[in-house]
Design a protein around this motif. Structure first.
Motif, PDB file in Angstrom:
ATOM      1  N   ARG A 275      -3.532   2.724  -2.828  1.00 23.24           N
ATOM      2  CA  ARG A 275      -4.249   1.583  -2.653  1.00 23.24           C
ATOM      3  C   ARG A 275      -5.821   2.153  -3.297  1.00 23.24           C
ATOM      4  NH1 ARG A 275      -2.341  -2.499   1.856  1.00 23.24           N
ATOM      5  NH2 ARG A 275      -0.468  -1.257   2.526  1.00 23.24           N
TER       6      ARG A 275
ATOM      7  N   HIS B 163       3.562  -3.482  -0.622  1.00 26.45           N
ATOM      8  CA  HIS B 163       3.663  -2.340   0.123  1.00 26.45           C
ATOM      9  C   HIS B 163       4.684  -2.174   1.074  1.00 26.45           C
ATOM     10  CE1 HIS B 163      -0.584  -3.027  -1.717  1.00 26.45           C
ATOM     11  NE2 HIS B 163      -0.411  -1.646  -1.903  1.00 26.45           N
TER      12      HIS B 163
ATOM     13  N   GLY C 253      -5.703  -1.205  -4.567  1.00 29.10           N
ATOM     14  CA  GLY C 253      -4.300  -1.811  -4.874  1.00 29.10           C
ATOM     15  C   GLY C 253      -4.180  -2.803  -5.811  1.00 29.10           C
TER      16      GLY C 253
ATOM     17  N   LEU D 187       7.850  -0.197  -2.697  1.00 23.86           N
ATOM     18  CA  LEU D 187       7.232   1.087  -2.758  1.00 23.86           C
ATOM     19  C   LEU D 187       8.225   1.902  -3.356  1.00 23.86           C
ATOM     20  CD1 LEU D 187       4.623   1.754  -0.203  1.00 23.86           C
ATOM     21  CD2 LEU D 187       4.336   1.226  -2.323  1.00 23.86           C
TER      22      LEU D 187
ATOM     23  N   ASN E 165      -0.570   1.526  -5.962  1.00 24.43           N
ATOM     24  CA  ASN E 165      -0.209   0.663  -4.909  1.00 24.43           C
ATOM     25  C   ASN E 165       0.102   1.662  -3.806  1.00 24.43           C
ATOM     26  OD1 ASN E 165      -0.696  -1.837  -6.032  1.00 24.43           O
ATOM     27  ND2 ASN E 165       1.240  -1.865  -6.987  1.00 24.43           N
ATOM     28  N   ASP E 166       0.560   2.967  -4.161  1.00 26.92           N
ATOM     29  CA  ASP E 166       0.892   3.862  -2.871  1.00 26.92           C
ATOM     30  C   ASP E 166      -0.463   4.129  -2.259  1.00 26.92           C
ATOM     31  OD1 ASP E 166       3.361   4.134  -3.876  1.00 26.92           O
ATOM     32  OD2 ASP E 166       3.203   6.129  -4.876  1.00 26.92           O
TER      33      ASP E 166
END
Lengths: 231, 338
Positions: free
Chosen positions: B31, B109, B35, B114, B28-29
């Protein structure tokens, strides 16, 4: 102060008296009981603080039987204490004795993994780790006569193969024995720095066997009969 | 060492769970593959939490006196086992908060999402390291006393985590190329690291029955171990695999744990395998489970020397490497009392 044992491998006769007297004292002592499993059955087993093994060193005819008692070495660098997650295992700063607080131990076995000498045994009944206490409950008991303020194994040894004392004091009997007899610690390469030391067997002139006469015919027949007849 | 199911499950499931959470945060950081959607992030974080929890609960089965387990959080300054417990417990609030935040706000995000997911990831990785160090810090077991142990724990945790992420993406549809490639890459790295480990543990150690008894100049042979039946020491430490069985299990680790999942994910890169993708992480978990069994069964504690036992199951190092080994003393003095 660094209390510990010095074990004389020259005089130890391997009688297991130290182990049985240890069991006798400690099964009603501070980490009591030393549970037995199936004591009169087919597979007797149980918790012991002191175990004696027997080895053959060298090869025939230059061989020797060595009786080898082992209990907790009360190491200076006791990793069983540092790995303990609960703080149940501790080393007393005043005399260096390593103990397990039975009220804190959770029975994870981790300290027994860290001990190279097999000094720790889990008691399945209480679920806690048990080990040699160096009879800490005898050493400082003023109700006992002074000469009995020693570990039970030391008092029991009929061959005087076990000595107890302060290995920090260079003038103590144990320190002198280690110096004079070339005493050593086990597995020094692991760097646990054990307090207990072992005195190697003394070198003695071998018993001569080359001058024995040839056996007579009668003796040869007797030996043959003994071999052949099954007893 | 006796392979205890409780400890095998602890390291297997919690390691995989922490690996999954770390890679989910990373994904997710940056993507990777776009992501994960909020609902998938929450589900996968929950999946990681379930894996970690299975591990933690099974670990208590290893304790003979679990009522004192809470005390295991107290000695974090000296004990890796304690550190593992502390890190794992601090991991929980962050992971749960992240899963909840993402689920209820649909925001994967934002700064808080995060922060929470990365905090959980870092704490999970710290737990894996502590877990590896529990074994690596023991000088009594030479198969464990190596930096390869925490390295392997990381590699295997990441590999299983990546396989779970890739399978999740393939099953739910979406751009799966990046995630499947990452999983293949991490599985291959884990396989190579494990191979290095297997190669290395055949190295002779300097501790022999001679240094154990102090009779360094001659042969030492056990005559009698002094007890009629087994003791705690023989039950806990004397476990020995025969060499053929150990070799077969190693092959199983590589086939089931690495080759199988890699083949499945590589096949997916050609054309989608749909629901079959779930078998990739399942196979990886199974393979790593066998690996963890071997990790314990092949470990030989030095106390076995006093019982006249030496590792029969251990593979020997190839001859050309053994000649360079530091110890001139033969590894096996005598092995006759089984």
């Amino acid at each position: 102060m660094r209390l510990g044992l010095v074990i004389d491998l020259d005089t130890c006769v391997g009688c297991h008296a130290c182990a049985t007297s240890c069991k006798e004292w400690n099964t009603s002592s501070i980490t009591a009981p030393l549970t037995d499993y199936d004591p009169y059955g087919k597979e007797p087993s149980g918790v012991w603080f002191n175990r004696i093994r027997h080895y053959e060193v060298g090869t025939y005819p230059n061989n020797k039987t060595i009786n080898f008692p082992m209990s907790c070495m009360h190491c200076e660098n006791a990793e069983c204490v540092t790995v303990c997650p609960t703080g149940a295992s501790y080393k007393r700063p005043e005399d260096g004795i390593v103990l397990v607080d039975q009220d804190k131990c959770m029975g994870c076995n981790y300290c027994s993994w860290a001990c190279p000498y097999g000094a720790r045994e889990l008691d399945r009944e209480s679920g806690t780790m048990k080990k040699c206490t160096l009879c800490v409950d005898r050493l400082y008991d003023e109700a006992l006569p002074v000469e009995e303020r020693k570990p039970a194994c030391v008092l029991a040894c009929p061959a005087h193969a076990r000595m107890f004392g302060d290995l920090d004091d260079p003038q103590s009997a144990v320190s002198r024995a280690v110096r004079d007899r070339g005493g050593y610690a086990l597995m020094p390469e692991l760097n646990y720095n054990p307090t207990n030391h072992y005195l190697p067997p003394r070198t003695r002139a071998p018993v001569p066997t080359h001058d024995l006469g040839r056996p007579s015919l009668a003796r040869k027949v007797k030996e043959w009969v003994n071999r052949v007849i099954e007893r | 060492m006796k392979p205890s199911l409780a400890v095998i499950f602890l390291t297997l499931f919690s390691g995989s769970g922490f690996g999954l959470v770390a890679l989910l945060a990373l994904d997710n950081d940056f993507r990777i593959g776009g992501g994960f959607a909020p609902i998938m992030t929450a589900i996968l974080m929950g999946c990681g939490l379930v894996l970690v929890t299975i591990g933690m609960i099974s670990s208590t089965a290893h304790l003979a006196n679990p009522k004192n387990a809470w005390r295991a959080f107290t000695r974090w300054r000296s004990s890796w086992l304690s550190r593992e417990g502390v890190f794992a417990m601090v991991f929980y609030p962050f992971a749960i908060a992240d899963a909840g935040w993402v689920f209820f706000t649909d925001d994967t995000h934002g700064a808080l999402a995060l922060l929470l997911s990365n905090a959980a990831a870092v704490l999970g990785l710290a737990t894996i390291f502590s877990q590896g160090m529990i074994y690596a810090c023991l000088r009594t077991i030479r198969q464990w006393h190596t930096p390869l142990v925490p390295a392997n724990f990381y590699a295997l945790g990441f590999a299983v985590g990546a396989a779970i992420l890739a399978a999740a993406r393939i099953v739910t549809g979406g751009p799966d190329r990046a995630l499947a490639s990452m999983a293949v890459g991490l599985l291959l790295i884990a396989a190579v690291l494990k191979a290095i480990y297997y190669f290395w543990i055949g190295k002779p150690s300097g501790t022999t029955i001679q240094t154990a008894t102090g009779f360094n100049r001659g042969t030492v042979r056990l005559l009698d171990q002094g007890h009629t039946f087994g003791t705690f020491l023989t039950r806990e430490f004397s476990n020995c695999l025969n060499r053929t069985r150990a070799r077969r299990l190693r092959i199983a680790v590589f086939m089931v744990g690495f080759a199988g999942p890699v083949a499945l994910l590589a096949a997916d890169l050609q054309h989608s395998i749909g629901l079959w993708a779930i078998t990739a992480p399942v196979l990886a978990l199974l393979g790593v489970g066998i690996e963890r069994f071997l990790f314990f069964a092949e470990a030989q504690h030095v106390v076995n020397l006093y019982h006249g036992r030496m590792p029969a199951s251990l593979p020997k190092m190839p001859e050309f490497m053994r000649r360079k080994a530091p110890s001139a003393v033969p590894l096996v003095a005598h092995y006759d009392k089984g």
